[in-house]
Design a protein around this motif. Structure first.
Motif, PDB file in Angstrom:
ATOM      1  N   ASP A  17       0.830  -1.204   0.000  1.00  0.00           N
ATOM      2  CA  ASP A  17       0.000   0.000   0.000  1.00  0.00           C
ATOM      3  C   ASP A  17       0.864   1.253   0.000  1.00  0.00           C
ATOM      4  OD1 ASP A  17      -2.369  -1.486   0.046  1.00  0.00           O
ATOM      5  OD2 ASP A  17      -2.418  -1.509   2.236  1.00  0.00           O
ATOM      6  N   SER A  18       1.993   1.208   0.719  1.00  0.00           N
ATOM      7  CA  SER A  18       2.887   2.365   0.832  1.00  0.00           C
ATOM      8  C   SER A  18       4.333   1.887   0.873  1.00  0.00           C
ATOM      9  CB  SER A  18       2.569   3.158   2.100  1.00  0.00           C
ATOM     10  OG  SER A  18       3.590   4.105   2.354  1.00  0.00           O
ATOM     11  N   SER A  54       6.955   3.793   1.300  1.00  0.00           N
ATOM     12  CA  SER A  54       7.629   4.485   2.399  1.00  0.00           C
ATOM     13  C   SER A  54       7.371   3.823   3.746  1.00  0.00           C
ATOM     14  CB  SER A  54       7.206   5.951   2.455  1.00  0.00           C
ATOM     15  OG  SER A  54       7.621   6.618   1.290  1.00  0.00           O
ATOM     16  N   ALA A  55       6.125   3.510   4.038  1.00  0.00           N
ATOM     17  CA  ALA A  55       5.787   2.863   5.309  1.00  0.00           C
ATOM     18  C   ALA A  55       6.409   1.479   5.393  1.00  0.00           C
ATOM     19  CB  ALA A  55       4.270   2.778   5.476  1.00  0.00           C
ATOM     20  N   THR A  56       6.442   0.770   4.275  1.00  0.00           N
ATOM     21  CA  THR A  56       7.037  -0.567   4.265  1.00  0.00           C
ATOM     22  C   THR A  56       8.539  -0.484   4.507  1.00  0.00           C
ATOM     23  OG1 THR A  56       5.299  -1.331   2.770  1.00  0.00           O
ATOM     24  CG2 THR A  56       7.271  -2.711   2.955  1.00  0.00           C
ATOM     25  N   GLN A 114       4.386  -0.023  -5.412  1.00  0.00           N
ATOM     26  CA  GLN A 114       3.170   0.631  -4.934  1.00  0.00           C
ATOM     27  C   GLN A 114       2.339   1.009  -6.135  1.00  0.00           C
ATOM     28  OE1 GLN A 114       3.759   3.844  -2.079  1.00  0.00           O
ATOM     29  NE2 GLN A 114       2.100   4.991  -3.040  1.00  0.00           N
ATOM     30  N   GLU A 118       0.025   3.017  -8.397  1.00  0.00           N
ATOM     31  CA  GLU A 118      -0.244   4.449  -8.482  1.00  0.00           C
ATOM     32  C   GLU A 118      -1.740   4.700  -8.401  1.00  0.00           C
ATOM     33  OE1 GLU A 118       2.068   6.718 -11.389  1.00  0.00           O
ATOM     34  OE2 GLU A 118       3.002   4.800 -11.892  1.00  0.00           O
TER      35      GLU A 118
END
Length: 121
Positions: free
Chosen positions: A75-76, A78-80, A118, A120
């Motif tokens: 989903d993200s 950056s978070a992953t 991710q 888009e």
């Protein structure tokens, strides 16, 4: 969701590991993969959507250089990447290198390099 059992589907992956328990914990914590013990005592996994299964294997060299690449949809990115770092993995290729695609690459605790993708939008 039951896996689609059709000709040509990627269904099983063996991931090199130094310590199977550590690798299992890493992938559970980063991606939410489900793990289970098989009758023979080995540890297996199912991906986050139950479409691909596999196991960790010791005694094999890690996929330590980008060649045949496996990307995990998230989903993200950056978070992953934050979860990757918190669990002992490392950033290999930052977000933006494959623009306009939203991707990154990381190294897991055993030294394998995998990609993150991710969608888009």
């Amino acid at each position: 969701m039951a896996p689609a059992l059709t000709n040509g589907k990627i269904c099983y992956i063996e991931i090199p590991a130094l310590d199977i328990d550590r690798s299992a914990e890493f992938y559970r914590g980063v991606f939410g993969w489900k793990t289970r013990q098989r009758a023979d005592g080995s540890t297996a996994f199912d991906d986050g959507v139950g479409q691909v299964s596999g196991t960790w294997v010791v005694g094999r060299s890690p996929a330590a250089a980008p060649g045949f690449m496996i990307y995990v949809m998230v989903d993200s990115v950056s978070a992953t990447l934050d979860r990757v770092a918190a669990r002992g993995g490392a950033l290999v290729q930052a977000v933006g290198a494959d623009a306009p695609l939203v991707t990154a690459r990381f190294r897991d605790p055993a030294g394998n390099i995998l990609g993150l993708y991710q969608q888009e939008g």
